[in-house]
Design a protein around this motif. Structure first.
Motif, mmCIF file in Angstrom:
data_model
loop_
_atom_site.group_PDB
_atom_site.id
_atom_site.type_symbol
_atom_site.label_atom_id
_atom_site.label_comp_id
_atom_site.label_asym_id
_atom_site.label_seq_id
_atom_site.Cartn_x
_atom_site.Cartn_y
_atom_site.Cartn_z
ATOM 1 N N GLY A 272 0.781 -1.226 0.000
ATOM 2 C CA GLY A 272 0.000 0.000 0.000
ATOM 3 C C GLY A 272 0.808 1.268 0.000
ATOM 4 O O GLY A 272 0.267 2.360 0.224
ATOM 5 N N TYR B 84 -3.332 -1.840 -14.655
ATOM 6 C CA TYR B 84 -4.418 -1.296 -13.846
ATOM 7 C C TYR B 84 -5.745 -1.723 -14.460
ATOM 8 O O TYR B 84 -6.019 -1.473 -15.635
ATOM 9 C CB TYR B 84 -4.301 0.237 -13.812
ATOM 10 N N GLU B 85 -6.551 -2.411 -13.646
ATOM 11 C CA GLU B 85 -7.875 -2.876 -14.051
ATOM 12 C C GLU B 85 -7.838 -3.624 -15.379
ATOM 13 O O GLU B 85 -8.634 -3.378 -16.291
ATOM 14 C CB GLU B 85 -8.853 -1.700 -14.119
ATOM 15 N N VAL C 171 1.075 1.472 -9.480
ATOM 16 C CA VAL C 171 -0.296 1.565 -8.992
ATOM 17 C C VAL C 171 -0.248 1.672 -7.478
ATOM 18 O O VAL C 171 0.343 0.845 -6.791
ATOM 19 C CB VAL C 171 -1.120 0.336 -9.411
ATOM 20 N N GLY D 83 -2.780 1.899 -4.427
ATOM 21 C CA GLY D 83 -4.177 1.777 -4.049
ATOM 22 C C GLY D 83 -5.047 1.670 -5.275
ATOM 23 O O GLY D 83 -4.930 0.748 -6.067
ATOM 24 N N GLY D 84 -5.890 2.634 -5.487
ATOM 25 C CA GLY D 84 -6.805 2.611 -6.627
ATOM 26 C C GLY D 84 -6.441 3.578 -7.716
ATOM 27 O O GLY D 84 -7.324 4.029 -8.453
ATOM 28 N N ALA D 85 -5.183 3.941 -7.856
ATOM 29 C CA ALA D 85 -4.814 4.931 -8.863
ATOM 30 C C ALA D 85 -3.431 4.646 -9.428
ATOM 31 O O ALA D 85 -2.561 4.103 -8.753
ATOM 32 C CB ALA D 85 -4.854 6.339 -8.267
ATOM 33 N N CYS E 190 0.033 6.111 -10.511
ATOM 34 C CA CYS E 190 0.809 7.249 -10.028
ATOM 35 C C CYS E 190 2.085 7.385 -10.847
ATOM 36 O O CYS E 190 2.747 6.386 -11.158
ATOM 37 C CB CYS E 190 1.145 7.051 -8.551
ATOM 38 N N ASP F 138 -6.978 10.080 -12.729
ATOM 39 C CA ASP F 138 -8.375 9.958 -12.340
ATOM 40 C C ASP F 138 -9.126 9.343 -13.514
ATOM 41 O O ASP F 138 -9.397 10.017 -14.513
ATOM 42 C CB ASP F 138 -8.943 11.345 -12.009
ATOM 43 N N ASP G 285 -12.216 8.406 -13.894
ATOM 44 C CA ASP G 285 -13.559 8.937 -14.126
ATOM 45 C C ASP G 285 -13.512 10.194 -14.977
ATOM 46 O O ASP G 285 -14.335 10.388 -15.875
ATOM 47 C CB ASP G 285 -14.244 9.234 -12.789
ATOM 48 N N ALA H 256 -9.442 7.398 -3.591
ATOM 49 C CA ALA H 256 -9.809 5.984 -3.471
ATOM 50 C C ALA H 256 -8.819 5.200 -2.638
ATOM 51 O O ALA H 256 -9.061 4.055 -2.297
ATOM 52 C CB ALA H 256 -9.924 5.360 -4.859
ATOM 53 N N ILE H 257 -7.677 5.802 -2.305
ATOM 54 C CA ILE H 257 -6.645 5.069 -1.567
ATOM 55 C C ILE H 257 -7.051 4.902 -0.117
ATOM 56 O O ILE H 257 -7.494 5.844 0.506
ATOM 57 C CB ILE H 257 -5.308 5.823 -1.667
#
Length: 640
Positions: free
Chosen positions: A365, A554-555, A600, A602-604, A606, A624, A626, A639-640
């Motif tokens: 993390g 990522y994803e 990556v 967390g959820g982003a 970087c 971001d 979105d 989101a982290i």
């Protein structure tokens, strides 16, 4: 045939045989009457032979008043191997030197006044010159006072400045940073006119104002470009008077008293060890070498300033809406509605060190950023970003300085392999970091020394792919796998295309090698490795050829970020969808970043550090998805 009673016979092998025998006598010291003491090493020769080849030695022997016998000549600033090469040439007419010895041979030939050998060495340097060697070749030619060689090298630099600007020798050059505040609807004057004015100002400042070039380079200098197309010193914003009234209209603030000693000097020893920025052969020389417009109001220039090869970086900025004698107002960001104080609170914190060519990885993390280089040195420090505390802290430093490498996480531990330590361009050693003990330990060396290689963890093994060879002249297609259990390296199938500075990442039990460069030609090709059958397959190419890019999975997709396209550092980002085998351009970063770190967190995704074409960066930004945009503020990290 015997015309007119004379016997005439030509032995075609006589000269070669005699020359070979004479050289053998020289090497064994027989019948030698010259002893050359070169940096403590004694070389023997025959006076008549070397005098015929070297005008310098001919003049020396002719003017000597010493009695006949063995002559002794001492050279403390030449390389013995280079002088030996010239002696072999004098006896055999064959000039044989390794690539690394050519400059030393040139220096020795210059001392011996062997103009033909000088020209041969100079032509060889030109024929082998590339973007990596252009700056060091120019410094060498300048110190040798070779105007012909200098003009050829300058021509090459003018054609390849942007690619040269990404090389290590260029990045080590001293630099003068200028910011010019512009009125609305203004742009900077044309390239040549701009730098001729700046050079005239620098000459005047050093001569009349007691300023030293070194002190001007310590801080960014601010100018104001008025509506009358005149450049004024930054101090005019504080109500200071303009110093000069000539047509140049250029003056900076003197920030500190001038220093007595000059640090920009050539050290003693071999000419091949000259560091970038060494004083030019012609003292007090001022010369514009090459420049490029990197954006609408930004320039990059290479120039000789008071004998010092230097970089000038100039940015034009929108000026505050006040007169030069007024107090400037704060500029509002076009990207945010927040006030500057609030904006500072929201910005992602920068690293303690600016880093380019660093290794990055996400672990437990947190974001780990290790090594890299900046203006001053190759680094061994390691920083850790905690997104909850929003702070950077230091971990145990690596065992040695390291840059131009990649980092991977294998079985919960960090691995770094190869790279450069600032002195040797290609390392074979590697290190492993244990988060529990906060210690780095050495791992078995690579099978091949390599720099700018890709590193990736896949199926409980560590893969090292591509890179540049020990000479730094050729890209590699080697790929090796390390087993952390047996601690052994094994060879894998080679890449289809040789490449270095490629982005490497694991996704869906495959390893992807993306872009990079073959020699110095940037690539958009992409290869995928299947460990099940040990094969590489070319897949859809990227939209933009790039080297020194960062990549993260990522994803279920690959995000390839920034890099260098052969002309400039990039902001653009593209994403690979393995299900469709296609690349799509995405929102660009806020800063151009070449050789940055990407991971990556967390959820982003970087991006951190890198080189934007002018400066080494310590900043970070996050994507971001979105909004399909990159932000240097904490919104992207919610989101982290």
């Amino acid at each position: 045939m015997i015309p007119n009673g004379y016997l005439i016979f030509e032995d075609n092998s006589f000269l070669d045989s005699t020359v070979a025998k004479m050289n053998t006598l020289r090497k064994s010291g027989q019948f030698c009457d010259v002893r050359l003491q070169v940096c403590g090493r004694e070389l023997t020769a025959h006076r008549a032979v070397v005098a015929c080849c070297s005008p310098y030695l001919f003049e020396l022997f002719s003017s000597s008043t010493e009695p006949s016998g063995v002559a002794h000549v001492t050279f403390e600033d030449l390389e013995p191997e280079a002088v030996e090469i010239l002696l072999n040439y004098a006896y055999t007419a064959q000039l044989k030197a390794e690539k690394e010895q050519v400059r030393d041979v040139y220096s020795a030939a210059k001392r011996f006044k062997m103009e033909g050998v000088k020209q041969i060495c100079g032509n060889y340097l030109l024929s082998k010159m590339d973007c990596r060697s252009a700056i060091s070749n120019r410094i060498f030619a300048s110190c040798m006072g070779d105007s012909h060689l200098l003009s050829k090298i300058d021509g090459y630099i003018q054609e390849h400045l942007m690619e040269i600007s990404d090389q290590e020798d260029f990045l080590k050059l001293p630099r003068l940073k200028l910011e010019v505040m512009l009125e609305d609807n203004q742009s900077l004057p044309s390239n040549g006119k701009l730098y001729s004015k700046l050079i005239r100002w620098l000459q005047r400042t050093l001569l009349e104002n007691g300023e030293q070039l070194e002190s001007l380079m310590e801080e960014v200098q601010t100018l104001h470009y008025s509506a009358e197309h005149r450049l004024h010193g930054g101090s005019l914003f504080e109500g200071q008077a303009e110093v000069f009234g000539s047509d140049d209209h250029i003056q900076f603030v003197q920030k500190r008293p001038p220093r007595e000693n000059d640090h920009w000097q050539i050290g003693p020893g071999s000419h091949t060890s000259l560091s970038p920025g060494s004083i030019d052969h012609l003292s007090h020389e001022w010369k514009y070498v090459a420049s490029e417009r990197t954006s609408n109001n930004a320039y990059l220039c290479l120039a000789v300033l008071d004998g010092l090869l230097s970089v000038i970086i100039l940015h034009g900025r929108t000026s505050p809406q006040v007169s030069p004698s007024g107090t400037p107002c704060l500029l509002k960001s076009m990207s945010f509605e927040a006030q500057p104080e609030e904006l500072d609170d929201r910005l992602l914190p920068p690293m303690h060190y600016a880093r380019c060519g660093l290794g990055t990885a996400g672990l437990n993390g947190r974001l780990i950023a290790a090594g890299g280089y900046n203006r001053e040195a190759c680094l061994r420090t390691v920083e850790c970003y905690d997104p909850l505390a929003r702070t950077w802290s230091f971990l145990a430093p690596m065992r040695m300085p390291r840059a131009r490498f990649q980092m991977a996480v294998l079985m919960g531990q960090l691995y770094v392999m190869g790279g450069s330590n600032g002195h040797s361009d290609e390392l074979s050693c590697g290190e492993m970091y244990d988060l529990q003990t906060d210690e780095w330990t050495q791992v078995p060396e690579l099978r091949t020394n390599r720099c700018n290689a890709g590193v990736c963890a896949l199926n409980s093994k560590l893969y090292v792919v591509g890179g540049s060879d020990p000479s730094g002249q050729k890209s590699l297609n080697n790929s090796d796998a390390f087993d952390p259990v047996t601690k052994t390296w094994t060879s894998c199938a080679p890449l289809n295309i040789r490449r270095h500075q490629a982005a490497v990442c694991e996704l869906g039990n495959f390893m992807y090698v993306i872009g990079g460069a073959e020699s110095w030609n940037c690539l958009n090709t992409v290869e995928r490795y299947n460990p099940e059958n040990n094969t590489w397959t070319l897949i859809a190419p990227m939209n933009v050829a790039r080297r020194g890019a960062g990549v993260a999975a990522y994803e279920g997709k690959l995000y390839v970020v920034g890099g260098f396209d052969g002309s400039r550092a990039l902001r653009c980002v593209e994403v690979y969808d393995p299900a469709k085998n296609e690349w799509k351009m995405m929102g660009s970063m806020t800063s151009a970043r070449s050789n940055a770190g990407v991971a990556v967190l967390g959820g982003a995704v970087c991006a951190v550090g890198g080189f934007d074409g002018n400066d080494f960066l310590s900043s970070m930004e996050m994507y971001d998805p979105d909004a399909n945009e990159w932000r240097p503020c904490i919104d992207a990290a919610d989101a982290i």
